[in-house]
Design an enzyme around this catalytic site. Structure first.
Site, PDB file in Angstrom:
ATOM      1  N   GLY A 157    -102.449  13.674  -4.258  1.00 50.76           N
ATOM      2  CA  GLY A 157    -101.413  14.366  -3.523  1.00 50.76           C
ATOM      3  C   GLY A 157    -101.628  14.126  -2.039  1.00 50.76           C
ATOM      4  CB  CYS A 158     -99.353  13.058   0.674  1.00 49.73           C
ATOM      5  SG  CYS A 158     -98.027  14.270   0.463  1.00 49.73           S
ATOM      6  CG  ASN A 159     -99.299  18.096   1.949  1.00 49.39           C
ATOM      7  OD1 ASN A 159     -99.072  17.697   3.085  1.00 49.39           O
ATOM      8  ND2 ASN A 159     -98.336  18.475   1.134  1.00 49.39           N
ATOM      9  CB  SER A 192    -105.720  12.632  -0.164  1.00 46.50           C
ATOM     10  OG  SER A 192    -104.476  12.308   0.417  1.00 46.50           O
ATOM     11  CB  THR A 193    -104.192  14.850   4.632  1.00 46.10           C
ATOM     12  OG1 THR A 193    -103.264  13.833   4.259  1.00 46.10           O
ATOM     13  CG2 THR A 193    -104.331  14.869   6.140  1.00 46.10           C
TER      14      THR A 193
END
Length: 349
Positions: A149-151, A153-154
């Site tokens: 998920g982009c959020n 992993s960030t």
């Protein structure tokens, strides 16, 4: 060797970004693209920027259509990938860009997603700390990969070094993220219309309800956090930029480490990484600096009056946050050069 590739969900944002990167990959041939309601239509009609793939026509997404390739990318809405993965048992490498195979906890899946729980796959964030190693080691030779998920992993990349080194307290984490609407997919939704988001910042999934929270907790547990005591306050805010995440994450300092010792933890974790970079002291990233790049940029500050570490991280949610991470993981799994077809340079202006 040239690997044959099929990409499902090819008319969407994530599928389109996977195709954009793969189109420049010297070791793959994109043979099949699929969709649901758009099946039978030219790919170029839905991805007009992919001029080199104008010869492809969207086929219906079925297990039979996807089978018979060396690599299959599933870029489908959450809850839809799992229906195909069992039928693709003979496919050498399957990479899911949805959430169906990310979580290890069936309870967390039921709480945040619901529906049928599917077995967890190897997590596709190579730079993430797992004990005294990187997730990269687990991706070598993997046949099933769950893109992140982009959020999630960030934030996980922002925190994992401090957790692993024991310099931050995982029971006191606060993160606020400015995110672009492309992370919500291409389906028409009223709250994503230009008239709703231009000139406005809109919080959503407030109060511990965002689906990426258990994914972050899982990643931090792999880095050494106690899952029973990890506490994350996670607040995403939709802002009027097509792509990008700017995550400002803070955590309480756990020990009496000096500012230099704390910074050295992140420098040590990412100093030899190509696609995760810590900026010089006093510098912080902009989302504009990572558009189109498979790069996560971080700035770090120590807020002594608040006794907190502050990490500001910027990524392109469609590249490092999704498609780039998937292809970087593919490269590792296939023993190809890790950075093949992936750029660390953004697009400006």
């Amino acid at each position: 060797m040239t690997y044959s590739v099929a990409v499902s969900g090819a008319s969407g944002y994530a599928g389109g970004e996977i195709l954009r990167i793969l189109a420049a990959h010297p070791d793959v041939e994109i043979r099949t693209v699929t969709a649901h309601s758009n099946a039978g239509q030219p790919l170029i009609q839905h991805q007009p920027h992919l001029r080199s793939l104008a010869h492809l026509t969207l086929q219906e997404t079925t297990a039979e259509t996807l089978a018979g390739h060396d690599i299959v990318f599933l870029a489908l809405p959450h809850g839809q990938s799992g229906q195909y993965t069992d039928a693709l048992a003979e496919t050498p490498l399957v990479i899911d860009a949805g959430a169906d195979h990310r979580l290890e906890s069936e309870q967390s899946w039921a709480q945040f997603y619901g529906g049928h729980f599917h077995e967890p796959w190897t997590y596709g964030v190579p730079e993430l700390l797992v004990g005294d190693q990187k997730q990269r080691e687990r991706l070598i030779g993997a046949s099933r990969i769950a893109a992140p998920g982009c959020n999630a992993s960030t934030v996980s990349l922002s925190l994992a070094p401090g957790v692993a080194a024991g310099v931050i307290d995982p029971s006191d984490i606060v993160t606020v993220l400015a995110v672009g609407p492309s992370g919500a997919g291409k389906a028409l939704k009223t709250n994503l219309l230009a008239s709703e988001i231009l000139g406005s910042a809109n919080p959503y999934a407030v109060g511990g309800t965002h689906r990426h929270i258990p994914e972050i907790r899982q990643a931090l547990a792999a880095a050494g956090a106690d899952p029973e005591t990890t506490r994350i306050s996670f607040t995403p805010v939709l802002v009027p930029m097509a792509r990008g995440i700017l995550a400002t994450t803070t955590a309480r300092i756990k020990n009496d480490a000096t500012d230099a010792e704390i910074r050295a933890v992140w420098e040590s974790a990412y100093g030899d990484e190509t696609f995760v970079q810590l900026l010089p002291e006093g510098e912080f990233p902009r989302t504009a600096d990572v558009v189109g790049a498979n790069t996560a940029l971080m700035g770090l500050a120590i807020d002594r009056p608040a006794n907190r570490v502050v990490i500001v991280a910027a990524v392109d949610n469609l590249v490092k946050g999704t498609a780039g991470a998937a292809i970087q993981s593919m490269n590792i799994a296939l023993a190809l050069p890790e950075g093949t077809a992936l750029s660390m340079n953004g697009v400006s202006p």
